[in-house]
Scaffold this active site. Structure first.
Site, PDB file in Angstrom:
ATOM      1  N   GLU A  52      23.492 -23.566 -40.364  1.00 24.55           N
ATOM      2  CA  GLU A  52      22.188 -23.718 -39.709  1.00 24.55           C
ATOM      3  C   GLU A  52      22.249 -23.434 -38.214  1.00 24.55           C
ATOM      4  OE1 GLU A  52      22.055 -26.264 -43.449  1.00 24.55           O
ATOM      5  OE2 GLU A  52      23.504 -25.945 -41.814  1.00 24.55           O
ATOM      6  N   PHE A 114      18.552 -40.024 -49.591  1.00 25.28           N
ATOM      7  CA  PHE A 114      19.560 -38.959 -49.577  1.00 25.28           C
ATOM      8  C   PHE A 114      19.121 -37.822 -48.654  1.00 25.28           C
ATOM      9  CE2 PHE A 114      21.186 -34.935 -51.462  1.00 25.28           C
ATOM     10  CZ  PHE A 114      22.533 -35.144 -51.194  1.00 25.28           C
ATOM     11  N   GLN A 115      20.011 -37.434 -47.756  1.00 28.94           N
ATOM     12  CA  GLN A 115      19.775 -36.381 -46.765  1.00 28.94           C
ATOM     13  C   GLN A 115      18.553 -36.679 -45.896  1.00 28.94           C
ATOM     14  OE1 GLN A 115      19.967 -32.473 -48.711  1.00 28.94           O
ATOM     15  NE2 GLN A 115      22.177 -32.445 -48.349  1.00 28.94           N
ATOM     16  N   LYS A 164       8.781 -33.418 -48.405  1.00 31.34           N
ATOM     17  CA  LYS A 164       8.744 -32.628 -49.633  1.00 31.34           C
ATOM     18  C   LYS A 164       7.444 -32.823 -50.411  1.00 31.34           C
ATOM     19  CE  LYS A 164      11.772 -31.185 -53.392  1.00 31.34           C
ATOM     20  NZ  LYS A 164      13.108 -31.347 -54.030  1.00 31.34           N
ATOM     21  N   MET A 483      38.309 -19.817 -19.689  1.00 27.78           N
ATOM     22  CA  MET A 483      37.674 -20.489 -18.563  1.00 27.78           C
ATOM     23  C   MET A 483      38.235 -21.893 -18.359  1.00 27.78           C
ATOM     24  SD  MET A 483      35.613 -19.760 -16.130  1.00 27.78           S
ATOM     25  CE  MET A 483      34.401 -18.517 -16.554  1.00 27.78           C
TER      26      MET A 483
END
Length: 585
Positions: A52, A114-115, A164, A483
């Site tokens: 993602e 969940f999630q 959802k 760096m």
């Protein structure tokens, strides 16, 4: 005209009505209704990334190279939290994004389902605005509002969290023209009195300078054209932040190069010694200002910015102008012409003589080698072999290679340079190059990378392979976190704590395992032919350019120092003082 449809179908219809042609995303349970609607249409292309974070960076590359908002679709919980780094990157660099996230059903919100994650709470500090849509009837209007907020005023990311059950339910679709957006209406016209004060200051200034940022590019082609006209008409020198490169052509006679921590000597000294600083679309970032108390101490400062919160936030401006860059420059140019196109010609002549004297320091000079590839040389050769290509787009990761790319590559047009400025996100460049290539399928897209940054999102090789995207990954491989190692060398007594890797892959074999072309080069004599081989190949290329391991990036303003205290390479400057492997000027 209103019509009934499911929330999932509303999402797709709203994106179509907003002119979206591509989405970058990754599916999951909480967005499956939307993915089902995507499957049943052919107007919007979906690019399946491998992470993602990669989706958001790809959308950033798409947005930065087109001027259109990038669109991201991810699922709830970890899908949303994985996107946070990219969203924050877009906020810092003013990149317009619309991020759509799935959420657990409304009746489960707050139950640790969940999630489930508090996506709105998590992303509130790193978006321009975000919404949790609890009613299907509000969904279409919210998406239209999201596009308006993301692209109006100072651009940035917005996020819309969609449970959802809202996606499954049926509601009334509202078209963009019917959506309420008047509540967010940034001021675009600058105050005329302040613009007249700016013109008066321009007429009398002896040592003026234009200091430009990404805001010029975000304002569009009209802004860049007006800037070029104003600079060339006045004869004033111009410099730019990292994000503003390309707004004024690097080949232009008034161009001083980039300024800031790794900016050019002449640009930094001009900023320090000017008597009129005209900031156009930049935010006085700490990488630019150095020590604020000593920043350009004797100048009158004008600041043009569409974001009122940026005015006087870091540096006080005697001439503050809130407005869109294109509108303000148009008014300033018209007023300046109407007053006789006056400048202080004698002062300007002396000012340019001083600038030309500073240029003789040759701050980008370095010790060449015929045995090992110097990273600066690698970027110089890349520039020489590609600068004739009008369709060349350059992305970078973050680190020394990023600064060398900014120093040695020239950009004559806006929207051809994609880099992570404010957040400095390692792993940005590779997925960003994918987004650029999706937007410009026939263009030459090159990501200048360090091996450390590049490995952070290497999984996107699968995305490039799947969609046959011929991105070129030009890795300056010093087997170090360059760096970090440089700062440890100069500022921490040479104690190189965890700034190198003892387990790098064989990049050629890695490339071949994904169906890419792999190229390895470690001899300066072979470099041109190897780069040309990369350019001639019609698919994705992973170029492993083995470079000097301990090269430092100069010039460098040490953290907390003013612009006139710069570290230069040992080959630069006359009569300078030796300081820790560099020269302090």
């Amino acid at each position: 005209m209103t019509q009934a449809m499911t929330g999932a179908k509303m999402v797709v219809q709203a994106l179509k009505d907003q002119g979206v042609d591509v989405i970058f995303g990754y599916p999951g349970g909480a967005v499956l209704p939307i993915y089902d609607e995507i499957f049943q249409q052919n107007d919007i292309r979906h690019i399946l990334v491998r992470h993602e974070q990669g989706a958001v960076h790809a959308a950033e590359g798409y947005a930065r190279s087109t001027g259109k908002p990038g669109v991201v679709l991810v699922t709830s919980g970890p899908g949303a939290t994985n996107a946070v780094t990219g969203i924050t990157d877009a906020l810092m660099d003013s990149i317009p994004l619309v991020v759509l996230t799935g959420q657990v059903p409304t009746f489960m919100v707050g139950n640790d389902a969940f999630q489930e994650a508090d996506t709105v709470g998590i992303t509130r500090p790193c978006t321009k605005h975000n919404w949790l849509v609890k009613e299907t009837d509000r969904l279409a209007e919210t998406i239209h509002q999201g596009f308006h907020v993301a692209t109006s005023g100072r651009p940035g990311p917005v996020l819309i969290d969609i449970p959802k059950d809202v996606q499954f339910a049926t509601g009334t679709y509202i078209e963009p023209r019917e959506a309420t957006t008047k509540h967010y209406k940034p001021k675009v016209k600058g105050d005329r009195e302040m613009i007249e004060r700016l013109v008066e200051a321009m007429e009398s200034a002896e040592r003026p300078i234009f200091y430009t940022g990404g805001g010029v590019i975000n304002s569009g082609d009209a802004a860049t054209q007006l800037l070029r006209e104003l600079v060339d008409a006045t004869g004033f020198p111009i410099t730019s932040t990292l994000m503003g490169l390309g707004a004024y052509p690097a080949s232009g006679e008034h161009w001083l190069g980039m300024l800031g921590m790794h900016g050019l000597y002449e640009a930094n000294l001009a900023m320090h010694d000017c008597d009129l600083m005209i900031n156009i679309g930049a935010r006085f970032d700490d990488r630019i200002t150095g020590r604020v108390a000593d920043f350009s101490p004797n100048s009158v400062k004008a600041h043009i910015d569409i974001d009122p919160s940026s005015i006087n936030k870091t540096i006080r401006a005697e001439i503050p102008i809130v407005g869109d860059v294109a509108h303000v420059l148009e008014d300033a140019l018209r007023i300046w012409k109407s007053r006789g196109r006056k400048t202080n010609k004698e002062g300007l002549m002396k000012w340019w003589a001083q600038i030309e004297a500073w240029k003789t320091v040759e701050c980008l000079k370095y010790k060449g080698s015929d045995k090992v590839i110097k990273p600066q040389y690698a970027v110089q050769r890349l520039e020489a072999l590609t600068k004739h290509r009008a369709d060349r787009f350059i992305c970078t990761e973050v680190g020394q290679h990023q600064m060398w790319a900014a120093q040695y590559l020239g950009f004559d047009a806006p929207n051809h340079w994609m880099t992570s400025g404010g957040l400095g996100t390692m792993g940005y460049g590779f997925p960003a190059s994918i987004g650029v290539q999706v937007a410009h399928p026939d263009a030459l897209v090159i990501n200048v990378a360090g091996e450390g940054s590049w490995l952070m999102n290497m999984q996107e090789m699968g995305t490039a392979s799947q969609y046959r995207l011929p991105v070129k990954q030009f890795i300056l491989n010093n087997e170090r976190l360059g760096m970090v190692r440089q700062w440890q060398t100069l500022l921490h007594g040479g104690r190189h704590s965890h700034s190198w890797s003892e387990a790098l892959p064989d990049f050629v074999k890695l490339a071949e395992s994904f169906g890419w072309k792999g190229i390895k080069c470690d001899d300066p004599a072979d470099l041109d032919d190897a780069i040309q081989e990369m350019l001639d190949y019609d698919g994705p290329v992973l170029f492993d350019c083995l470079v000097e391991k301990h090269e430092n990036c100069f010039p460098m303003i040490p953290s907390g120092e003013p612009h006139n205290k710069m570290l230069l390479g040992e080959d630069s400057g006359e009569g300078a003082i030796q300081a820790g492997g560099a020269v302090l000027v």
